[in-house]
Write an enzyme that holds these catalytic residues in place. Structure first.
Site, PDB file in Angstrom:
ATOM      1  N   GLY A   1      17.184  20.842  -8.210  1.00 36.29           N
ATOM      2  CA  GLY A   1      17.692  19.512  -8.522  1.00 36.29           C
ATOM      3  C   GLY A   1      18.870  19.125  -7.657  1.00 36.29           C
ATOM      4  O   GLY A   1      19.863  18.553  -8.130  1.00 36.29           O
ATOM      5  N   ALA A   2      18.767  19.404  -6.363  1.00 37.99           N
ATOM      6  CA  ALA A   2      19.916  19.255  -5.468  1.00 37.99           C
ATOM      7  C   ALA A   2      19.952  17.935  -4.709  1.00 37.99           C
ATOM      8  O   ALA A   2      20.785  17.767  -3.823  1.00 37.99           O
ATOM      9  CB  ALA A   2      19.945  20.412  -4.465  1.00 37.99           C
ATOM     10  N   ASN A   3      19.086  16.998  -5.038  1.00 35.86           N
ATOM     11  CA  ASN A   3      19.084  15.745  -4.280  1.00 35.86           C
ATOM     12  C   ASN A   3      20.056  14.713  -4.841  1.00 35.86           C
ATOM     13  O   ASN A   3      20.277  13.662  -4.225  1.00 35.86           O
ATOM     14  CB  ASN A   3      17.675  15.141  -4.232  1.00 35.86           C
ATOM     15  N   SER A   4      20.672  14.985  -6.004  1.00 36.33           N
ATOM     16  CA  SER A   4      21.617  14.025  -6.575  1.00 36.33           C
ATOM     17  C   SER A   4      22.590  14.748  -7.499  1.00 36.33           C
ATOM     18  O   SER A   4      22.399  15.922  -7.838  1.00 36.33           O
ATOM     19  CB  SER A   4      20.874  12.924  -7.354  1.00 36.33           C
ATOM     20  N   GLY A   5      23.635  14.027  -7.912  1.00 34.23           N
ATOM     21  CA  GLY A   5      24.564  14.529  -8.915  1.00 34.23           C
ATOM     22  C   GLY A   5      25.271  15.814  -8.557  1.00 34.23           C
ATOM     23  O   GLY A   5      25.634  16.067  -7.408  1.00 34.23           O
ATOM     24  N   ILE A   6      25.456  16.655  -9.575  1.00 36.03           N
ATOM     25  CA  ILE A   6      26.162  17.919  -9.394  1.00 36.03           C
ATOM     26  C   ILE A   6      25.447  18.808  -8.383  1.00 36.03           C
ATOM     27  O   ILE A   6      26.081  19.487  -7.572  1.00 36.03           O
ATOM     28  CB  ILE A   6      26.295  18.641 -10.747  1.00 36.03           C
ATOM     29  N   GLY A   7      24.118  18.802  -8.433  1.00 39.34           N
ATOM     30  CA  GLY A   7      23.355  19.639  -7.506  1.00 39.34           C
ATOM     31  C   GLY A   7      23.604  19.276  -6.061  1.00 39.34           C
ATOM     32  O   GLY A   7      23.768  20.151  -5.205  1.00 39.34           O
TER      33      GLY A   7
ATOM     34  N   SER B   1      25.396  23.837 -20.956  1.00 41.04           N
ATOM     35  CA  SER B   1      26.193  22.737 -21.504  1.00 41.04           C
ATOM     36  C   SER B   1      26.853  23.178 -22.806  1.00 41.04           C
ATOM     37  O   SER B   1      26.315  24.015 -23.542  1.00 41.04           O
ATOM     38  CB  SER B   1      25.320  21.513 -21.764  1.00 41.04           C
TER      39      SER B   1
ATOM     40  N   TYR C   1      17.287  18.878 -25.827  1.00 46.18           N
ATOM     41  CA  TYR C   1      18.213  19.210 -24.736  1.00 46.18           C
ATOM     42  C   TYR C   1      19.147  20.338 -25.165  1.00 46.18           C
ATOM     43  O   TYR C   1      19.356  21.308 -24.422  1.00 46.18           O
ATOM     44  CB  TYR C   1      19.013  17.970 -24.347  1.00 46.18           C
TER      45      TYR C   1
END
EC number: 1.1.1.-
Length: 353
Positions: free
Chosen positions: A131-137, A260, A293
């Protein structure tokens, strides 16, 4: 004086003169470190003065910084057509003796990934981030790549993954970064990703299980499992199992599982205290997005703890981390209620920028 001479630190005209067998080098970020060729070790402090230093300013006109096949930084003088491992800026170093910060000061809510990695040379390290294309990643991938690591962005959407790679290359055109397709909602895709990575014959020093969905409506994956449970937990569980041999061969290595604090607000046991599998992948009538979640994040922590117990004797550690409350990223995109909540909270929370 005899003791100093025996240690190779006999008196000289200058405390900055290096003892025999020592060499002064710089990291990609400009921090000075010292290599002891006799004992084959390195250290940040000058062997005589005990001072820490960094180079001041940029490279002279016509010079460029490169990295060799062993991950060591060297310098190219294009004007005089020569190369050297000696940083031309070493003549202009400045002393760096900051007050040693406490853990609270160093890693507080205002810290950025770039600040925490300051002074670290990750050349030669191979990292996979889901999941590295946005946000924290993405911020994690960018920071590690800009510090010399070879970073693989494991993304479901190939186009977005390629765009993320280009955004990193704009900041440093020599960054070792690439995108590979990984859909955690498909165990077949996870298997194909692991096979494709192994075919590269690369080590794996860091595996960051970051990808997640939040507030997603109920749906089953192609594997007949509830999507939040599979994407957030089971897909990562399977990925680590498939890459465990590479991690062990690359030790010291580590797995980082992004969990989380919301793991505290759920339960996965039945009334008798046994694990209730129906809670992990619930039916549509028993599904509540927030609880799904929370349960997946609890599974993340339990998995990370057990993984660390099993693999740490083999040089592979595992840690579950809480990224912070209400960080404004794209994870809330699945439901307008969460989007509104995150938007209202945005002025008071940490930004990705």
């Amino acid at each position: 004086m005899a003791a100093l001479k025996y240690a190779g630190l006999e008196d000289t005209d200058s405390e900055e003169e290096l003892p025999p067998g020592w060499e002064e080098r710089t990291t990609r970020d400009g921090w000075v470190y010292y290599a002891n060729h006799l004992e084959e070790k390195t250290q940040w402090e000058h062997p005589k003065s005990g001072k820490r230093k960094r180079v001041a300013g940029g490279l002279p006109y016509g010079w460029e910084q490169e990295t060799d096949e062993n991950g060591q930084v060297y310098f190219v003088d294009h004007i005089n057509k020569r190369t050297t491992y000696l940083d031309p800026r070493l003549a202009f170093t400045v002393e760096d003796n900051p007050v040693k910060p406490t853990a609270r000061q160093k890693y507080d809510g205002n810290s950025t990934a770039m600040e925490i990695l300051q002074g670290r040379d990750l050349s030669g390290k191979v990292v996979i981030i889901t999941g590295a294309n946005s946000g924290i990643g993405f911020e994690t991938a960018k920071s590690l790549a800009l510090h010399g690591a070879h970073v693989i962005l494991a993304c479901r959407n190939t186009t977005r993954g390629s765009d993320a790679v280009q955004r990193i290359l704009v900041e440093w055109h020599k960054a070792k970064v690439e995108a590979m397709t990984l859909d955690l909602a498909s165990l077949r895709s996870v298997q194909h990703f692991a096979e494709a990575f192994k075919s590269k014959n690369l080590p794996l020093h860091i595996l960051i299980c970051n990808a997640a969905v939040f507030g997603a409506p109920w749906r089953l994956t192609e594997d007949e499992l509830e999507s939040t449970f599979q994407v957030n937990h089971l897909g990562h569980f399977y990925l680590v199992q498939l890459l465990e041999d590479v991690l062990r061969q690359s030790s010291p290595a580590r797995v980082v599982v992004v969990s989380s604090e919301s793991h505290r607000f759920t339960e996965i046991k039945d009334s008798s205290g046994k694990l209730d599998f129906s809670l992990l992948s619930p039916s549509k009538k028993d599904y509540w997005a927030m609880l799904a979640y929370n349960r997946s994040k609890l599974c993340n922590i339990l998995f990370s703890n057990e993984l660390n117990r099993r693999l740490s004797p083999h040089g592979v550690t595992s840690n579950a981390v809480h990224p912070g409350n209400m960080i404004y990223s794209s994870i809330h995109r699945n439901w307008w209620v969460y989007t509104l909540l995150f938007t209202l909270a945005r002025p008071f929370t940490k930004s990705m920028i």
